[in-house]
Design a protein around this motif. Structure first.
Motif, PDB file in Angstrom:
ATOM      1  N   TRP A 186      -8.502  12.570   2.580  1.00 23.63           N
ATOM      2  CA  TRP A 186      -8.940  11.540   1.147  1.00 23.63           C
ATOM      3  C   TRP A 186      -9.676  11.698   0.868  1.00 23.63           C
ATOM      4  O   TRP A 186     -10.010  11.335  -0.802  1.00 23.63           O
ATOM      5  CB  TRP A 186      -9.013  10.010   1.564  1.00 23.63           C
ATOM      6  N   HIS A 241      -7.608  -4.634   4.143  1.00 24.88           N
ATOM      7  CA  HIS A 241      -8.948  -4.412   5.524  1.00 24.88           C
ATOM      8  C   HIS A 241     -10.144  -5.719   5.134  1.00 24.88           C
ATOM      9  O   HIS A 241     -10.415  -6.605   6.295  1.00 24.88           O
ATOM     10  CB  HIS A 241      -9.667  -3.476   4.912  1.00 24.88           C
ATOM     11  N   ARG A 276     -16.958  -1.037   0.356  1.00 31.54           N
ATOM     12  CA  ARG A 276     -15.514  -0.560  -0.044  1.00 31.54           C
ATOM     13  C   ARG A 276     -16.231   0.457  -1.832  1.00 31.54           C
ATOM     14  O   ARG A 276     -15.341   1.193  -2.781  1.00 31.54           O
ATOM     15  CB  ARG A 276     -14.935  -0.958  -0.228  1.00 31.54           C
ATOM     16  N   ASP A 313      -5.163  -1.810  -0.321  1.00 28.04           N
ATOM     17  CA  ASP A 313      -5.764  -1.261   0.745  1.00 28.04           C
ATOM     18  C   ASP A 313      -7.410  -2.319   0.910  1.00 28.04           C
ATOM     19  O   ASP A 313      -7.571  -2.359   2.690  1.00 28.04           O
ATOM     20  CB  ASP A 313      -5.868   0.386   0.462  1.00 28.04           C
ATOM     21  N   THR A 314      -7.909  -2.645  -0.338  1.00 28.32           N
ATOM     22  CA  THR A 314      -9.059  -3.709   0.069  1.00 28.32           C
ATOM     23  C   THR A 314      -8.948  -4.753   0.350  1.00 28.32           C
ATOM     24  O   THR A 314      -9.627  -5.250   1.028  1.00 28.32           O
ATOM     25  CB  THR A 314      -9.639  -3.676  -1.846  1.00 28.32           C
ATOM     26  N   HIS A 369      -9.017   5.804  10.985  1.00 29.10           N
ATOM     27  CA  HIS A 369      -8.456   5.538   9.522  1.00 29.10           C
ATOM     28  C   HIS A 369      -9.642   5.818   8.433  1.00 29.10           C
ATOM     29  O   HIS A 369      -9.603   6.495   7.696  1.00 29.10           O
ATOM     30  CB  HIS A 369      -8.053   4.203   9.628  1.00 29.10           C
ATOM     31  N   ILE A 372       1.188  -1.192   0.012  1.00 32.85           N
ATOM     32  CA  ILE A 372      -0.138  -0.241  -0.038  1.00 32.85           C
ATOM     33  C   ILE A 372       1.096   1.416  -0.152  1.00 32.85           C
ATOM     34  O   ILE A 372       0.494   2.634  -0.755  1.00 32.85           O
ATOM     35  CB  ILE A 372      -0.768   0.067   1.476  1.00 32.85           C
ATOM     36  N   SER A 390      -1.489   6.053   4.660  1.00 32.42           N
ATOM     37  CA  SER A 390      -0.738   4.333   4.012  1.00 32.42           C
ATOM     38  C   SER A 390      -0.110   4.015   5.186  1.00 32.42           C
ATOM     39  O   SER A 390      -0.395   2.715   5.599  1.00 32.42           O
ATOM     40  CB  SER A 390      -0.678   4.066   3.263  1.00 32.42           C
ATOM     41  N   HIS A 437      -1.749   1.597   8.217  1.00 35.07           N
ATOM     42  CA  HIS A 437      -1.989  -0.365   7.980  1.00 35.07           C
ATOM     43  C   HIS A 437      -1.121  -1.275   9.083  1.00 35.07           C
ATOM     44  O   HIS A 437      -1.107  -2.377  10.042  1.00 35.07           O
ATOM     45  CB  HIS A 437      -1.948  -0.559   6.319  1.00 35.07           C
ATOM     46  N   TYR A 441      -2.979   0.722  -5.812  1.00 33.77           N
ATOM     47  CA  TYR A 441      -3.291   1.255  -4.389  1.00 33.77           C
ATOM     48  C   TYR A 441      -4.288   1.137  -3.201  1.00 33.77           C
ATOM     49  O   TYR A 441      -4.350  -0.261  -2.687  1.00 33.77           O
ATOM     50  CB  TYR A 441      -3.110   2.920  -3.915  1.00 33.77           C
TER      51      TYR A 441
END
Length: 221
Positions: free
Chosen positions: A215, A141, A161, A137-138, A207, A121, A182, A185, A133
């Motif tokens: 974001w 999580h 998401r 990221d998905t 976050h 990420i 980032s 994480h 990215y």
């Protein structure tokens, strides 16, 4: 249209690849709300036929990212303050409290996988590769939530998401804010490994607030 590389990998269908690239550009704000997109132009850019591009754009319209324009193509839709606020509220309710259960429950294999994803990420943020990215990221999580064993939770969060718009990402790259956020994480993994569920939940709440804040090009409280 873009200064970022368009990568079409053979492992996915052309429609999936085009949809992934377009959604990443829209989600990040690289393609801003109000911009009109046409099938012929995008087909030329991606180096594919019109069919997978049209299918990808229709899927993005169903997801709410695009709206069809009669005889003109598609326009990128905007996101309201209320929509962002609702999305942040729902995702916070779903993703933050489970951190107390996940804390101290990670196997060694999961820890290794999460640390690798956390690194990916940050690297993607540094290199301005938004599609990678968002994918990493998905994956991060959902991998964390997978530890709960709640498949319905995974399905709902994955769908949410798909609806998340982070239109400030492209701008944040220049300010290095994206790279800084980032790094949360890796911090989350450390807290989960240490078994500190309270701190992990608090970090996840902070976050997720970035969705409606930096974001998305907005100030945070």
């Amino acid at each position: 249209m873009s200064g970022f590389a368009t990568v079409i990998a053979p492992a996915e269908s052309l429609r999936e690849q085009v949809e992934s690239q377009l959604s990443a550009r829209i989600v990040s704000g690289e393609i801003p709300p109000g911009q009109v997109l046409t099938v012929p132009t995008l087909a030329t850019e991606f180096g594919v036929s019109a069919t997978p591009v049209r299918e990808a754009m229709l899927n993005l319209a169903r997801r709410g990212f695009l709206s069809p324009l009669r005889n003109r193509g598609f326009v990128v839709t905007d996101v309201t303050e209320d929509e962002l606020r609702e999305l942040v509220a729902v995702r916070t309710l779903l993703e933050a409290p489970p951190m107390r259960d996940v804390a101290g429950a990670l196997t060694d294999d999961v820890v290794v996988a999460l640390r690798e994803l956390a690194g990916n990420i940050v690297q993607a943020a540094v290199e301005k590769r938004f599609a990678e990215y968002l994918a990493a990221d998905t994956a991060f999580h959902l991998r964390v939530l997978e530890v709960t064993g709640n498949r319905k939770l995974l399905e709902v969060v994955a769908e949410l998401r798909q609806q998340t718009r982070l239109v400030g990402l492209a701008h944040l790259v220049e300010a290095e804010t994206l790279v800084q956020t980032s790094m949360e994480h890796a911090e989350l993994v450390d807290l989960l490994v240490a078994g500190d569920g309270v701190a992990a939940e608090a970090l996840m709440r902070r976050h997720i607030r970035h969705i409606g804040g930096v974001w998305s090009g907005r100030d945070e409280d």
